[in-house]
Design a protein around this motif. Structure first.
Motif, mmCIF file in Angstrom:
data_model
loop_
_atom_site.group_PDB
_atom_site.id
_atom_site.type_symbol
_atom_site.label_atom_id
_atom_site.label_comp_id
_atom_site.label_asym_id
_atom_site.label_seq_id
_atom_site.Cartn_x
_atom_site.Cartn_y
_atom_site.Cartn_z
ATOM 1 N N SER A 46 0.832 -1.195 0.000
ATOM 2 C CA SER A 46 0.000 0.000 0.000
ATOM 3 C C SER A 46 0.871 1.250 0.000
ATOM 4 O O SER A 46 2.012 1.223 0.467
ATOM 5 N N ILE A 47 0.322 2.308 -0.570
ATOM 6 C CA ILE A 47 0.949 3.614 -0.463
ATOM 7 C C ILE A 47 -0.139 4.611 -0.063
ATOM 8 O O ILE A 47 -1.311 4.451 -0.406
ATOM 9 N N VAL A 48 0.274 5.600 0.704
ATOM 10 C CA VAL A 48 -0.620 6.686 1.100
ATOM 11 C C VAL A 48 -0.036 7.968 0.543
ATOM 12 O O VAL A 48 1.120 8.303 0.814
ATOM 13 N N ILE A 49 -0.824 8.653 -0.238
ATOM 14 C CA ILE A 49 -0.425 9.930 -0.812
ATOM 15 C C ILE A 49 -1.176 11.007 -0.049
ATOM 16 O O ILE A 49 -2.409 10.990 -0.007
ATOM 17 N N LYS A 50 -0.426 11.916 0.569
ATOM 18 C CA LYS A 50 -1.047 13.002 1.327
ATOM 19 C C LYS A 50 -0.968 14.283 0.511
ATOM 20 O O LYS A 50 0.104 14.667 0.054
ATOM 21 N N ALA A 51 -2.116 14.919 0.356
ATOM 22 C CA ALA A 51 -2.195 16.160 -0.409
ATOM 23 C C ALA A 51 -2.645 17.289 0.501
ATOM 24 O O ALA A 51 -3.538 17.122 1.324
ATOM 25 N N SER A 52 -1.989 18.425 0.360
ATOM 26 C CA SER A 52 -2.382 19.623 1.092
ATOM 27 C C SER A 52 -1.958 20.830 0.271
ATOM 28 O O SER A 52 -1.237 20.694 -0.706
ATOM 29 N N ARG A 53 -2.355 21.983 0.656
ATOM 30 C CA ARG A 53 -2.103 23.244 -0.037
ATOM 31 C C ARG A 53 -1.025 23.188 -1.114
ATOM 32 O O ARG A 53 0.134 23.511 -0.883
ATOM 33 N N PHE A 54 -1.402 22.749 -2.277
ATOM 34 C CA PHE A 54 -0.597 22.823 -3.488
ATOM 35 C C PHE A 54 0.632 21.916 -3.498
ATOM 36 O O PHE A 54 1.602 22.211 -4.191
ATOM 37 N N GLU A 55 0.595 20.796 -2.760
ATOM 38 C CA GLU A 55 1.702 19.861 -2.826
ATOM 39 C C GLU A 55 1.287 18.484 -2.330
ATOM 40 O O GLU A 55 0.336 18.341 -1.578
ATOM 41 N N PHE A 56 2.027 17.485 -2.814
ATOM 42 C CA PHE A 56 1.910 16.135 -2.291
ATOM 43 C C PHE A 56 3.058 15.948 -1.313
ATOM 44 O O PHE A 56 4.081 16.622 -1.412
ATOM 45 N N ASP A 57 2.909 15.047 -0.342
ATOM 46 C CA ASP A 57 3.919 14.916 0.709
ATOM 47 C C ASP A 57 5.249 14.350 0.218
ATOM 48 O O ASP A 57 6.256 14.493 0.896
ATOM 49 N N GLN A 58 5.277 13.708 -0.944
ATOM 50 C CA GLN A 58 6.518 13.179 -1.508
ATOM 51 C C GLN A 58 6.549 13.486 -3.005
ATOM 52 O O GLN A 58 5.503 13.486 -3.648
ATOM 53 N N PRO A 59 7.727 13.673 -3.565
ATOM 54 C CA PRO A 59 7.800 13.897 -5.011
ATOM 55 C C PRO A 59 7.701 12.596 -5.815
ATOM 56 O O PRO A 59 7.312 12.611 -6.977
ATOM 57 N N VAL A 60 8.031 11.450 -5.178
ATOM 58 C CA VAL A 60 8.044 10.162 -5.867
ATOM 59 C C VAL A 60 7.484 9.081 -4.944
ATOM 60 O O VAL A 60 7.823 9.027 -3.758
ATOM 61 N N TYR A 61 6.644 8.202 -5.515
ATOM 62 C CA TYR A 61 6.105 7.041 -4.814
ATOM 63 C C TYR A 61 6.484 5.816 -5.643
ATOM 64 O O TYR A 61 6.349 5.829 -6.861
ATOM 65 N N LYS A 62 6.962 4.754 -4.994
ATOM 66 C CA LYS A 62 7.409 3.562 -5.718
ATOM 67 C C LYS A 62 6.448 2.405 -5.486
ATOM 68 O O LYS A 62 6.001 2.169 -4.361
ATOM 69 N N ILE A 63 6.181 1.683 -6.582
ATOM 70 C CA ILE A 63 5.297 0.523 -6.568
ATOM 71 C C ILE A 63 5.997 -0.592 -7.336
ATOM 72 O O ILE A 63 6.640 -0.342 -8.356
ATOM 73 N N LYS A 64 5.852 -1.822 -6.859
ATOM 74 C CA LYS A 64 6.447 -2.955 -7.564
ATOM 75 C C LYS A 64 5.525 -3.420 -8.689
ATOM 76 O O LYS A 64 4.316 -3.561 -8.495
ATOM 77 N N LYS A 65 6.113 -3.661 -9.832
ATOM 78 C CA LYS A 65 5.391 -4.134 -11.007
ATOM 79 C C LYS A 65 4.685 -5.455 -10.694
ATOM 80 O O LYS A 65 5.268 -6.363 -10.113
#
Length: 129
Positions: A46-65
């Motif tokens: 699982s990945i959690v993407i956090k969004a707030s005032r004009f940005e995501f908490d990380q620039p890159v999220y990795k997932i296995k094919k």
């Protein structure tokens, strides 16, 4: 009379701004595309993407094919979704989605709700390894 006209204009402007920041009326949470498979099975990652005032908490999220992965978007101020056009993938805030990404590569995603003046800067990447 001028005050009444000005107040009416300000009220209409406020309603339009709030409507632009609201959620979309159509549910695009079921979209899939090339290289994306919604498995309906339990996620092994699982990945959690956090969004707030004009940005995501990380620039890159990795997932296995090929690994079923639950993607969750947490909109900290309640006005964001994420869309990865090259994957034909949309994840709505508060509606996790389990997907299997079958094509390795880098995929850019962005906020798909006009959330204010910094909206165009809300960009990050998913890297499928």
């Amino acid at each position: 009379m001028k005050k009444l006209l000005l107040m009416s204009f300000m009220l209409v402007a406020a309603v339009l701004v709030l409507a632009a920041c609201g959620s979309k009326s159509s549910d695009t949470n079921n979209s899939t595309g090339s290289g994306v498979e919604e498995t309906g099975t339990a996620a092994s990652a699982s990945i959690v993407i956090k969004a707030s005032r004009f940005e995501f908490d990380q620039p890159v999220y990795k997932i296995k094919k090929g690994e079923p992965t639950e993607i969750t978007l947490e909109s900290e101020d309640g006005v964001h979704n994420m869309e990865a056009p090259d994957l034909n993938l949309t994840v709505n805030s508060g509606k996790p989605k389990v997907v299997t990404l079958n094509d390795a590569g880098e995929y850019e995603f962005h906020c798909d709700i006009m959330c204010g003046t910094g909206h165009s800067k809300m960009i990050a990447k998913i890297i499928v390894e």
